[in-house]
Design a protein around this motif. Structure first.
Motif, PDB file in Angstrom:
ATOM      1  N   UNK A   1       0.711  -1.143   0.166  1.00  0.00           N
ATOM      2  CA  UNK A   1      -0.037   0.117  -0.055  1.00  0.00           C
ATOM      3  C   UNK A   1       1.021   1.098  -0.032  1.00  0.00           C
ATOM      4  N   UNK A   2       1.024   1.966  -1.120  1.00  0.00           N
ATOM      5  CA  UNK A   2       1.497   3.299  -1.024  1.00  0.00           C
ATOM      6  C   UNK A   2       0.705   4.562  -0.924  1.00  0.00           C
ATOM      7  N   UNK A   3       0.666   5.243  -0.075  1.00  0.00           N
ATOM      8  CA  UNK A   3       0.008   6.299   0.567  1.00  0.00           C
ATOM      9  C   UNK A   3       0.363   7.761  -0.226  1.00  0.00           C
ATOM     10  N   UNK A   4      -0.461   8.068  -1.085  1.00  0.00           N
ATOM     11  CA  UNK A   4      -0.114   9.242  -2.197  1.00  0.00           C
ATOM     12  C   UNK A   4      -0.807  10.095  -1.634  1.00  0.00           C
TER      13      UNK A   4
ATOM     14  N   UNK B   1      -8.072  -2.551   2.755  1.00  0.00           N
ATOM     15  CA  UNK B   1      -7.312  -2.770   1.778  1.00  0.00           C
ATOM     16  C   UNK B   1      -6.120  -4.071   1.978  1.00  0.00           C
ATOM     17  N   UNK B   2      -5.711  -4.175   3.187  1.00  0.00           N
ATOM     18  CA  UNK B   2      -4.816  -5.205   3.435  1.00  0.00           C
ATOM     19  C   UNK B   2      -5.357  -6.484   2.980  1.00  0.00           C
TER      20      UNK B   2
ATOM     21  N   UNK C   1      -6.798  -8.698  -7.286  1.00  0.00           N
ATOM     22  CA  UNK C   1      -7.587  -8.216  -8.399  1.00  0.00           C
ATOM     23  C   UNK C   1      -8.428  -6.768  -7.936  1.00  0.00           C
ATOM     24  N   UNK C   2      -8.608  -6.595  -6.658  1.00  0.00           N
ATOM     25  CA  UNK C   2      -9.117  -5.290  -6.186  1.00  0.00           C
ATOM     26  C   UNK C   2      -8.660  -3.963  -7.097  1.00  0.00           C
TER      27      UNK C   2
ATOM     28  N   UNK D   1     -15.956   5.330   0.019  1.00  0.00           N
ATOM     29  CA  UNK D   1     -14.952   4.735  -0.577  1.00  0.00           C
ATOM     30  C   UNK D   1     -14.644   3.411   0.075  1.00  0.00           C
ATOM     31  N   UNK D   2     -14.670   2.381  -0.660  1.00  0.00           N
ATOM     32  CA  UNK D   2     -14.624   0.994  -0.401  1.00  0.00           C
ATOM     33  C   UNK D   2     -15.427   0.517   0.768  1.00  0.00           C
TER      34      UNK D   2
END
Length: 353
Positions: A115-118, A223-224, A229-230, A308-309
């Motif tokens: 997971x990259x926090x942008x 998200x973990x 495929x998400x 979101x999600x």
């Protein structure tokens, strides 16, 4: 699941660590100052003794390799978030180079979920324009000219290159985040404090997306364990606010008048640029920052930001009130400055809903 976290003593990282621990994951943190971890995690209900600490820095490849070795997931939340012109070199080094080092090490370690926090700012245009712009997960990497935003855009390009190469990289885009327990009094929390201390009576027009750090932390936790495929890009839960609406929320939760003048953002940019030059030699922080004005001048909304999600964002007034009350509890605001928010019921440690 063993989750390796960078930036775990920061605002987003610490709340995300707390969310991971609540969900039963084991956490390993890459930290420059191990002693800081206990101070940061304790208010969130996390015992630092239950978290593995690896001393190091995101730009140091050996320490990053130690932190990612054997991990099943990595959250890369380390970033310098500031519009302070005195930190330009630090931003470029940490935000861009650090992302390359961490994501590369995670891939070599065979990590299953990265997971990259942008930031939404990574997708902002090269030049501010009229309001009404909308960005989504398919928007291209932006070309913002402000240093912090440009460094996040550069890091975004690194993360997308890994995605295009087939790596299991998922990118999140938090909005401007508020909430309690900000260990470093970051840009957004400091801005609330400045408003309530009467230091920012002049505001640019436009607006920006705002969210609660606890909601973004919950997104990271979900998200973990999301199925493979998400989709690989997710905006953090939040809502778009105009600057007028933002000040109105602070008026609502404090019960204070908070006089303010609103000017066209484009007209304020030259003054912001001059402030940035002055800040390089002025020892105290000046709250009128070019980057903050630039953000408002872009006036960029996020498509589908309301949920979101499966996470519906907290009401902005609730988030703002919790932020103000926490600032009062920690001595960063007087009772008079916090107003009615100082009399709200106590916060629940950790922030789980």
């Amino acid at each position: 699941m063993l989750v390796s976290v960078t930036g775990g003593t920061g605002f987003v990282g610490a709340h995300s660590v707390a969310a991971f621990v609540r969900d039963g994951h084991r956490v390993r943190m890459l930290v420059r100052d191990p002693a800081k971890a206990a101070r940061v995690l304790a208010p969130l209900g996390v015992d630092a003794g239950d978290v593995e600490l690896v001393p190091g820095d995101v730009t140091d490849e050996p320490s990053v390799a130690r932190a990612t070795r054997g991990a099943e997931a990595v959250l890369h939340a380390a970033s310098v978030y500031s519009f302070d012109s005195r930190r330009h070199a630090e931003m470029r080094r940490t935000n861009e180079r650090g992302t390359g080092v961490v994501l590369g090490a995670a891939r070599r370690a065979g990590v299953r979920r990265i997971l990259h926090v942008s930031s939404v700012a990574a997708l902002f245009p090269g030049t501010p324009g009229p309001g009404g712009r909308v960005i989504d997960a398919d928007s291209p990497v932006g070309r913002p000219r402000e240093t912090y935003m440009a460094s996040k855009a550069a890091a975004e390009a690194v993360a997308r290159a890994h995605q295009e190469d087939g790596a299991p990289v998922v990118i999140t885009y938090p909005p401007a985040l508020l909430g309690p327990h900000d260990p470093n009094l970051g840009d957004q929390t400091s801005r609330v404090r400045a408003v309530l201390r009467g230091l920012t009576p002049m505001w640019p027009g436009g607006g920006f997306p705002v969210g609660d750090v606890r909601d973004t932390a919950e997104l990271h936790a979900r998200l973990l364990t999301a199925p493979d495929g998400v989709p690989g890009r997710h905006f953090g839960p939040g809502r778009y606010l105009t600057t007028r609406a933002y000040v109105d929320v602070l008026r609502e939760v404090t019960g204070r008048a908070l006089p303010a003048v609103f000017l066209p953002a484009a007209a304020m940019l030259p003054a912001g640029a001059l402030t940035g030059l002055l800040q390089r030699v002025w020892p105290w922080h000046i709250p009128a920052e070019y980057g903050a004005i630039y953000t408002c001048a872009c006036a960029t909304r996020v498509a589908g930001h309301a949920s979101t999600y499966g996470i519906t964002p907290r009401p902005v007034a609730e988030t703002a009130a919790d932020t103000v009350r926490w600032l009062h509890e920690t001595g960063c605001l007087t009772a008079g400055q916090a107003g009615a928010a100082a009399r709200r019921p106590g916060l629940v440690s950790g922030g789980a809903r």
